[in-house]
Design a protein around this motif. Structure first.
Motif: not given
Length: 124
Positions: A32-45, A82-96
């Protein structure tokens, strides 16, 4: 740290499991986390997040929130996109708990290492 989890706890022992985000070093993201960061907007964010956090003189929740808001304005992305890519990138977790406060407690070094690991996964 405990104050971040008060809304989710019914007794204090629960903080041990809930706070694992601060003490574990995950090496892989979930499907699920990989799906979130696979979004086209995730890399620039995530790239802009890295740039902005590296430039911060003071790594506190207040300034982290300001930089996330600047990413929103710069890229025109908001909400979950915006917040899912930021959260996953910064914390390596989808929730918190609250994101900026979590990032402050994790510390700049761990957050930046997580961002680098996520960027490596995306850019494969």
């Amino acid at each position: 740290m405990i104050s971040l989890y008060i809304p989710q706890m019914s007794y204090t022992q629960q903080v041990v499991d809930l706070s694992s985000i601060f003490f574990e070093d995950r090496t892989e993201l979930t499907e699920d986390e990989m799906k979130e960061i696979a979004d086209d907007n995730a890399l620039p964010i995530i790239k802009l997040l890295k740039e902005k956090l590296e430039a911060l003189d003071v790594f506190t929740a207040y300034f982290i929130n300001q930089e996330v808001y600047q990413i929103r304005l710069a890229l025109g992305v908001k909400g979950r996109k915006l917040f899912m890519p930021v959260r996953i990138a910064a914390t390596f977790h989808m929730h918190g708990p609250q994101l900026a406060e979590t990032m402050e407690l994790m510390g700049r070094d761990k957050v930046m290492a997580n961002i680098d690991r996520v960027l490596a996964l995306i850019e494969k």
